[in-house]
Design an enzyme around this catalytic site. Structure first.
Site, short mmCIF file in Angstrom:
data_model
loop_
_atom_site.label_atom_id
_atom_site.label_comp_id
_atom_site.label_asym_id
_atom_site.label_seq_id
_atom_site.Cartn_x
_atom_site.Cartn_y
_atom_site.Cartn_z
N LYS A 109 -6.82 -14.91 -10.15
CA LYS A 109 -8.19 -15.08 -9.69
C LYS A 109 -9.03 -13.84 -9.90
O LYS A 109 -8.51 -12.76 -10.18
CB LYS A 109 -8.20 -15.53 -8.24
CG LYS A 109 -7.63 -14.56 -7.24
CD LYS A 109 -7.80 -15.17 -5.84
CE LYS A 109 -7.60 -14.12 -4.78
NZ LYS A 109 -7.87 -14.60 -3.43
N LYS A 164 0.84 -1.21 0.00
CA LYS A 164 0.00 0.00 0.00
C LYS A 164 0.87 1.26 0.00
O LYS A 164 0.56 2.24 -0.68
CB LYS A 164 -0.92 0.02 1.21
CG LYS A 164 -2.06 -0.96 1.12
CD LYS A 164 -3.20 -0.37 0.30
CE LYS A 164 -4.27 -1.36 0.18
NZ LYS A 164 -5.11 -1.73 -0.70
N LYS A 218 -11.65 -7.49 -7.80
CA LYS A 218 -12.11 -6.16 -8.18
C LYS A 218 -11.03 -5.35 -8.87
O LYS A 218 -11.25 -4.72 -9.90
CB LYS A 218 -12.53 -5.39 -6.93
CG LYS A 218 -13.85 -5.79 -6.37
CD LYS A 218 -14.21 -4.84 -5.25
CE LYS A 218 -14.74 -5.46 -4.04
NZ LYS A 218 -15.39 -6.46 -3.62
#
Ligand code: TRP
Length: 328
Positions: free
Chosen positions: A194, A111, A197
């Site tokens: 996979k 992040k 979003k």
């Protein structure tokens, strides 16, 4: 009954990957355990969302959870920010968490790289907030994916450290938990990895028939089998993997045979897949629409869930305060 806690960040709609990966297990777990499923809206503040966006995403998850069969009469569904006890425990846990170990958490480092202008203290202490979500209910089982392992290790460390510092056996060490032996991994439509979003490769539970068809018809394929009975490359296996969960065994076998004798036509397969995904999603989609428009119901579910969660949380906090040495 054993306590299970799981949180989801409100960052949009649920997709097929969420459904088969987690939500179906939640629906089964609510029959066997004392489940607390909450929406982690405090966690979502690390990226500074707009007020309207939070309200909307929280309602979306509530409606979608209900539509998928999470039942508020069996499981406790609540919004994290309705349970202030979590924050008090978060403060106590933060006092015993060290900068070095928090900085070493991979998700923090990732992040920090993604949003270099916003490396805030909340991001750094994300794992202690998550530990607090779990320890506030003294939960033993936490159904989370592999990507949460380091956060789970921090939660155990927080529990152990608290117990050691105060010489008590108060917090149990929570374990990650997989309801089914083999986690169901739903691949994305972009050929690899996979469904997720951030990858923009998802079919959402709320997608209408046309959207589903458009997305599936665009799914990545190859130029077809070059000889009979050859192994399937990942892009093709992915389509078969999705088919395995939404189509009938007959359908899967039909296309499997066609692959093996080289008569497969991807256009036909995708058309069938789109149809089956749609048939699978349609009843859920209808319920999503119904619940989404019933904010009164959604807010009642959240309110009643919060009441139950606060009672469980306060019981822990009362003891924690006493252990730390605050008078009652
Ligand atoms: N960190 C989790 C995720 O990103 C969400 C979460 C927050 C959570 N608090 C939790 C999961 C407590 C389980 C238990 O998916």
């Amino acid at each position: 009954m054993e306590k299970v806690v799981s949180g989801i960040r409100p960052t949009g709609n649920l997709h097929l990957g969420n459904y088969f990966g987690a939500v179906t297990s939640f629906v089964k777990m609510q029959e066997q355990f004392d489940c607390m499923f909450f929406i982690a809206d405090w966690h979502s503040l690390t990226t500074h969302p707009k007020p309207g966006d939070i309200t909307k995403s929280v309602d979306t998850i509530l409606a979608e959870y209900l539509a998928c069969g999470i039942d508020p009469s069996k499981a406790t569904i609540y919004v994290q920010s309705d349970v202030p006890q979590v924050l008090e425990l978060y403060l106590y846990l933060n006092m015993n968490a060290y900068l070095g170990e928090l900085e070493r958490v991979t998700t923090f480092k990732e992040k920090a790289r993604q949003q270099p202008d916003n490396v805030n203290a909340g991001l750094l202490t994300y794992p202690t907030l998550m530990a607090s979500d779990i320890l506030i209910h003294r939960a033993l089982k936490v159904p989370v994916g592999k990507d949460q392992e380091q956060n789970m290790e921090m939660a155990r460390k927080c529990a152990r450290r608290f117990n050691n510092i105060y010489g008590v056996e108060f917090f149990p060490e929570p374990q990650s938990f997989h309801f089914t032996a083999q986690a169901v991994k739903i691949p994305g439509l972009d050929g690899s990895g996979k469904m997720g979003k951030s990858q923009d490769n998802c079919v959402y539970l709320k997608d209408d028939e046309k959207t589903i068809r458009k997305k599936v018809m665009k799914a990545v394929t190859d130029c077809g089998p070059s000889q009979p009975n050859s192994p399937k490359p990942e892009v093709i296996q992915n389509l078969f993997d999705i088919m395995a969960v939404v189509s009938t065994p007959d359908t899967v076998e039909h296309f499997d045979t066609a692959w093996n004798d080289c008569s497969i036509r991807y256009g036909d397969m995708k058309k069938q897949l789109a149809e089956d995904i749609n048939a699978f999603c349609a009843p859920i989609r209808e319920k999503i629409t119904e619940y989404s428009s019933n904010t009164e119901l959604l807010h009642r579910v959240a309110r009643e869930g919060a009441e139950k969660a606060r009672i469980s949380a306060q019981a822990t906090l009362d003891e924690v305060r006493q252990i730390i040495g605050f008078h009652k």
